[in-house]
Design an enzyme around this catalytic site. Structure first.
Site, short mmCIF file in Angstrom:
data_model
loop_
_atom_site.label_atom_id
_atom_site.label_comp_id
_atom_site.label_asym_id
_atom_site.label_seq_id
_atom_site.Cartn_x
_atom_site.Cartn_y
_atom_site.Cartn_z
N GLY A 235 0.77 -1.16 -0.03
CA GLY A 235 -0.04 0.02 0.17
C GLY A 235 0.79 1.21 -0.15
N TYR A 236 0.28 2.30 0.29
CA TYR A 236 0.83 3.67 -0.06
C TYR A 236 1.87 4.05 1.18
N ILE A 237 1.71 3.79 2.33
CA ILE A 237 2.79 4.03 3.47
C ILE A 237 3.80 2.84 3.30
N PHE B 104 0.44 -2.48 8.76
CA PHE B 104 -0.25 -1.50 8.05
C PHE B 104 -1.72 -2.07 7.60
N LYS C 35 -9.34 2.12 5.35
CA LYS C 35 -9.09 3.35 5.83
C LYS C 35 -10.20 4.35 5.26
N SER D 185 -3.69 6.50 14.15
CA SER D 185 -3.91 7.52 13.35
C SER D 185 -4.44 8.58 14.28
N TYR E 31 -14.36 3.52 11.41
CA TYR E 31 -12.70 3.57 11.17
C TYR E 31 -11.94 3.92 12.31
N LYS F 288 -9.42 1.74 15.23
CA LYS F 288 -7.99 2.10 15.63
C LYS F 288 -8.08 2.21 17.11
N ARG G 204 -17.85 19.25 5.70
CA ARG G 204 -17.88 17.82 5.47
C ARG G 204 -18.33 17.42 6.98
N GLY H 76 -18.50 15.58 10.30
CA GLY H 76 -17.42 14.81 11.27
C GLY H 76 -16.08 15.57 11.16
N ASP H 77 -15.89 16.70 10.35
CA ASP H 77 -14.61 17.18 10.17
C ASP H 77 -14.16 18.19 11.31
P1 NAD Z 1 -3.36 1.42 1.87
O1 NAD Z 1 -4.88 1.13 1.52
O2 NAD Z 1 -2.71 2.10 0.65
O3 NAD Z 1 -2.71 0.06 2.10
C1 NAD Z 1 -3.28 -0.68 3.03
C2 NAD Z 1 -2.70 -2.21 2.48
O4 NAD Z 1 -3.33 -3.26 2.97
C3 NAD Z 1 -3.15 -2.37 1.00
O5 NAD Z 1 -2.10 -2.71 0.30
C4 NAD Z 1 -4.20 -3.58 1.08
O6 NAD Z 1 -4.37 -4.24 -0.03
C5 NAD Z 1 -3.84 -4.46 2.28
N1 NAD Z 1 -4.76 -5.07 3.10
C6 NAD Z 1 -6.07 -4.63 3.53
N2 NAD Z 1 -6.67 -5.61 3.95
C7 NAD Z 1 -5.72 -6.66 3.94
C8 NAD Z 1 -5.79 -7.95 4.49
N3 NAD Z 1 -6.87 -8.29 5.40
N4 NAD Z 1 -4.93 -8.77 4.20
C9 NAD Z 1 -3.66 -8.23 3.56
N5 NAD Z 1 -3.55 -7.23 3.04
C10 NAD Z 1 -4.52 -6.21 3.38
O7 NAD Z 1 -3.24 2.34 3.01
P2 NAD Z 1 -2.13 3.42 3.60
O8 NAD Z 1 -2.53 4.77 3.28
O9 NAD Z 1 -1.02 2.85 3.16
O10 NAD Z 1 -2.37 3.07 5.10
C11 NAD Z 1 -1.60 2.24 5.87
C12 NAD Z 1 -2.13 1.92 7.26
O11 NAD Z 1 -2.08 3.26 7.93
C13 NAD Z 1 -3.75 1.72 7.64
O12 NAD Z 1 -3.83 0.79 8.56
C14 NAD Z 1 -4.22 2.94 7.60
O13 NAD Z 1 -5.56 2.96 8.35
C15 NAD Z 1 -3.31 3.87 8.55
N6 NAD Z 1 -3.27 5.26 8.30
C16 NAD Z 1 -3.40 5.83 7.14
C17 NAD Z 1 -3.48 7.16 6.86
C18 NAD Z 1 -3.63 7.77 5.58
O14 NAD Z 1 -3.91 9.17 5.37
N7 NAD Z 1 -2.95 7.24 4.35
C19 NAD Z 1 -3.64 7.87 8.19
C20 NAD Z 1 -3.54 7.52 9.32
C21 NAD Z 1 -3.55 5.92 9.38
C1 UD1 Z 2 -9.35 12.43 7.13
C2 UD1 Z 2 -10.29 11.26 8.12
C3 UD1 Z 2 -9.36 10.80 9.06
C4 UD1 Z 2 -8.12 10.04 8.70
C5 UD1 Z 2 -7.38 11.08 7.68
C6 UD1 Z 2 -6.05 10.43 7.22
C7 UD1 Z 2 -12.63 12.10 7.91
C8 UD1 Z 2 -13.66 12.76 8.61
N1 UD1 Z 2 -11.37 11.94 8.55
O1 UD1 Z 2 -9.06 13.27 7.93
O2 UD1 Z 2 -10.26 9.82 9.95
O3 UD1 Z 2 -7.21 9.90 9.64
O4 UD1 Z 2 -8.01 11.59 6.58
O5 UD1 Z 2 -6.48 9.57 6.29
O6 UD1 Z 2 -12.76 11.83 6.60
N2 UD1 Z 2 -10.92 18.78 2.29
C9 UD1 Z 2 -11.43 19.46 1.41
N3 UD1 Z 2 -11.77 19.05 0.32
C10 UD1 Z 2 -11.83 17.75 -0.28
C11 UD1 Z 2 -11.14 16.88 0.94
C12 UD1 Z 2 -10.83 17.44 2.01
O7 UD1 Z 2 -11.61 20.77 1.61
O8 UD1 Z 2 -11.92 17.45 -1.25
C13 UD1 Z 2 -10.46 19.35 3.65
C14 UD1 Z 2 -11.08 18.86 4.74
O9 UD1 Z 2 -12.30 19.28 5.11
C15 UD1 Z 2 -10.07 19.13 5.67
C16 UD1 Z 2 -8.57 19.10 5.04
O10 UD1 Z 2 -9.10 19.05 3.79
O11 UD1 Z 2 -10.08 20.35 6.31
C17 UD1 Z 2 -7.98 17.49 5.09
O12 UD1 Z 2 -9.06 16.71 4.73
P1 UD1 Z 2 -8.49 15.14 4.44
O13 UD1 Z 2 -7.41 14.85 3.77
O14 UD1 Z 2 -9.64 14.12 4.24
O15 UD1 Z 2 -8.12 14.68 6.05
P2 UD1 Z 2 -8.58 14.74 7.63
O16 UD1 Z 2 -10.08 15.45 7.47
O17 UD1 Z 2 -7.61 15.10 8.39
#
Ligand code: NAD
Ligand code: UD1
Length: 344
Positions: free
Chosen positions: A10-12, A80, A84, A131, A155, A159, A298, A300-301
Site C-alpha cells: 500500500g501507500y505507506i 499497515f 481506511k 491515526s 474507522y 483504531k 463535511r 465529522g470534520d
Molecule cells: P493502503 O490502503 O494504501 O494500504 C493498506 C494495504 O493493506 C493495501 O495494500 C491493502 O491491499 C492491504 N490490505 C488490506 N486488508 C488486508 C488484508 N486483510 N490482508 C492483507 N492485506 C490487506 O493504506 P495506507 O494509506 O498505506 O495506510 C496504511 C495504514 O495506515 C492503514 O492501517 C491506515 O488505516 C493507516 N493510516 C493511514 C492514513 C492515511 O491517510 N493514508 C492516516 C492514518 C493512518
Molecule cells: C481524514 C479522516 C481521518 C483520517 C485522515 C487521514 C474524515 C472525517 N477524517 O481526515 O479519519 O485519519 O483523513 O487519512 O474523513 N478537504 C476539502 N476538500 C476535499 C477533501 C478534504 O476541503 O475534497 C479538507 C477537509 O475538510 C480538511 C482537509 O481538507 O479540512 C483535510 O482533509 P482530509 O485529507 O480528508 O483529512 P482529514 O480530514 O484530516
C-alpha cells in the site's frame, strides 16, 4: 534482519519498504492487494535494485500468517494492513470491524503462537499504524499523546479498539514490544516519481484530490467549509511527507529492537496548513491553476488538527524534515507521471 510488512504493497507500506532496505533491513511484504496493485512490486525492485519477497494472502487467515512468520522469522512486524475510508466505514461498519479489528487479532494470535512454541528466536515486536483520528475533535492544538481519545466513525473506532487491545496485551505479556504510531496527514510520494498514493476511487483526502485537479482529471476542488475559526476560514491539518513517515517506522523499529520499551507517539510535523495554503502549494509545484469552490462543511470534520511531535523526537530521535513544498513537488511528479496510478 527480516521485517514483515502487512499491507506492505500500500501507500505507506511501499515507502517504508524502501526506507527499511536503505537502513539495512530485509522487508517482506504480506498483502492481498485489496487496495493496491502488484505493479508496485516492480517499481520497488526498480528503485532498490533487488527482488522483492511477497507473501500474497489475507492477514485474517491466522494459520497462514503463522506459517509466514515461521518461514521468514522476522525480527519485527509492521501492521499497515486494513481499510481506511471513513465514509465507507460509516456505510459498512462490519467491514471495518472485521478487517481492521479482526485482522489485528489474527496477526497478534499468529505472533503469539509462534512466540509461545519457541519457533521464533525474536521477542514479539510490533509497530502499528494508528491515526490522529483517535483524538476525535481535540479541545486544543497542538495535540500531545496524552489527549483524551474518542471516535466519530467506525474507522476511528477500529483504531481505538486496536490500541486498547495492544495495551491489554502488553499488560498480560510483558515480552511484547509495541510501537503505536499515530500518523497525522500523510502526503507526497517517493522522489523518483515511481510510487505514490493511488486511490481506487474519487479521493476522499485533500492532497490526492488537489493533484488530480491540477492534472486535469477533475474540474475543481470543493473546499469543505470556509467559515472555520482558523486564519483563512478553511480546515487546518498537519500534512506529513510519506518519506518522513517511512523514516519514522525505521526509527520505531530500531528503538524497539535496541531499547525494548513500548511507546505511543504522534508522527506529524507540528505545523498546521490550511486547505487554501495546500491548494496554493500544489499550484506552485505544478505550475497549473487549481480552481476551487467553497462548499459546505463535511460532516465529522474538525477545524484544526496538528501534532506536538516532540515525544517522537525525544524517544526515537525522529523528526519530520520535508517541507510542504517538497510534499507537493513529489506528489505532483508522481501524479503527472502516472495519471492513472499503477493502472497505467
Ligand atoms: P493502503 O490502503 O494504501 O494500504 C493498506 C494495504 O493493506 C493495501 O495494500 C491493502 O491491499 C492491504 N490490505 C488490506 N486488508 C488486508 C488484508 N486483510 N490482508 C492483507 N492485506 C490487506 O493504506 P495506507 O494509506 O498505506 O495506510 C496504511 C495504514 O495506515 C492503514 O492501517 C491506515 O488505516 C493507516 N493510516 C493511514 C492514513 C492515511 O491517510 N493514508 C492516516 C492514518 C493512518
Ligand atoms: C481524514 C479522516 C481521518 C483520517 C485522515 C487521514 C474524515 C472525517 N477524517 O481526515 O479519519 O485519519 O483523513 O487519512 O474523513 N478537504 C476539502 N476538500 C476535499 C477533501 C478534504 O476541503 O475534497 C479538507 C477537509 O475538510 C480538511 C482537509 O481538507 O479540512 C483535510 O482533509 P482530509 O485529507 O480528508 O483529512 P482529514 O480530514 O484530516
Amino acid at each position: 534482519m527480516n521485517i514483515l510488512l502487512t499491507g506492505g504493497a500500500g501507500y505507506i507500506g511501499s515507502h517504508t519498504f524502501i526506507a527499511l532496505r536503505e537502513a539495512g533491513f530485509e522487508p517482506v511484504i504480506l498483502d492481498n492487494f485489496a487496495n493496491s496493485h502488484p505493479v508496485v512490486l516492480e517499481r520497488l525492485e526498480r528503485i532498490t535494485g533487488r527482488p522483492v519477497t511477497l507473501e500474497r494472502g489475507d492477514v485474517l487467515d491466522t494459520p497462514w500468517v503463522e506459517a509466514v512468520l515461521r518461514r521468514h522469522q522476522p525480527a519485527g512486524v509492521v501492521h499497515f494492513a486494513g481499510d481506511k475510508a471513513v465514509g465507507e466505514s460509516v456505510a459498512n461498519p462490519l467491514k471495518y470491524f472485521h478487517n481492521n479489528i479482526g485482522g489485528a487479532v489474527s496477526l497478534l494470535r499468529a505472533m503469539a503462537a509462534v512466540f509461545a512454541d519457541g519457533s521464533a528466536p525474536a521477542l514479539p515486536t510490533l509497530v502499528f499504524s494508528s491515526s490522529a483520528t483517535v483524538y476525535g475533535d481535540p479541545a486544543s492544538v497542538p495535540i500531545t499523546e496524552d489527549f483524551p481519545r474518542s471516535h466519530t466513525n467506525p474507522y476511528g473506532h477500529s483504531k481505538l479498539v486496536i490500541e486498547d487491545m495492544l495495551s491489554a496485551l502488553r499488560v498480560a505479556s510483558p515480552a511484547w514490544r509495541i510501537g503505536v504510531l499515530r500518523y497525522f496527514n500523510p502526503a507526497g510520494a517517493h522522489p523518483s516519481g515511481l510510487i505514490g498514493e493511488d486511490p481506487a476511487d474519487i479521493p476522499n483526502n485533500l492532497m490526492p484530490y488537489v493533484t488530480q485537479v491540477a492534472v486535469g482529471q477533475r474540474p475543481h476542488v470543493n473546499v469543505f467549509g470556509g467559515d472555520y475559526p482558523t486564519p483563512d476560514g478553511t480546515g487546518v491539518r498537519d500534512y506529513i511527507h510519506v518519506q518522513d513517515l517511512a523514516a519514522g517506522h525505521v526509527a520505531a523499529l530500531q528503538a524497539l529492537l535496541t531499547k525494548g520499551e513500548s511507546f505511543t507517539v504522534n508522527l506529524g510535523t507540528g505545523r498546521g496548513v490550511s486547505v487554501l495554503e495546500a491548494v496554493r502549494a500544489v499550484e506552485k509545484a505544478s505550475g497549473r491553476l487549481v480552481p476551487y469552490v467553497i462548499a459546505p462543511r463535511r460532516a465529522g470534520d474538525v477545524a484544526q488538527c496538528y501534532a506536538d511531535p516532540s515525544l517522537a523526537k525525544r524517544l526515537l530521535g525522529w523528526e519530520a524534515k520535508h517541507t510542504l513544498e517538497q510534499m507537493c513537488a513529489d506528489a505532483w511528479r508522481w501524479q503527472s507521471g502516472n495519471p492513472n496510478g499503477y493502472r497505467g
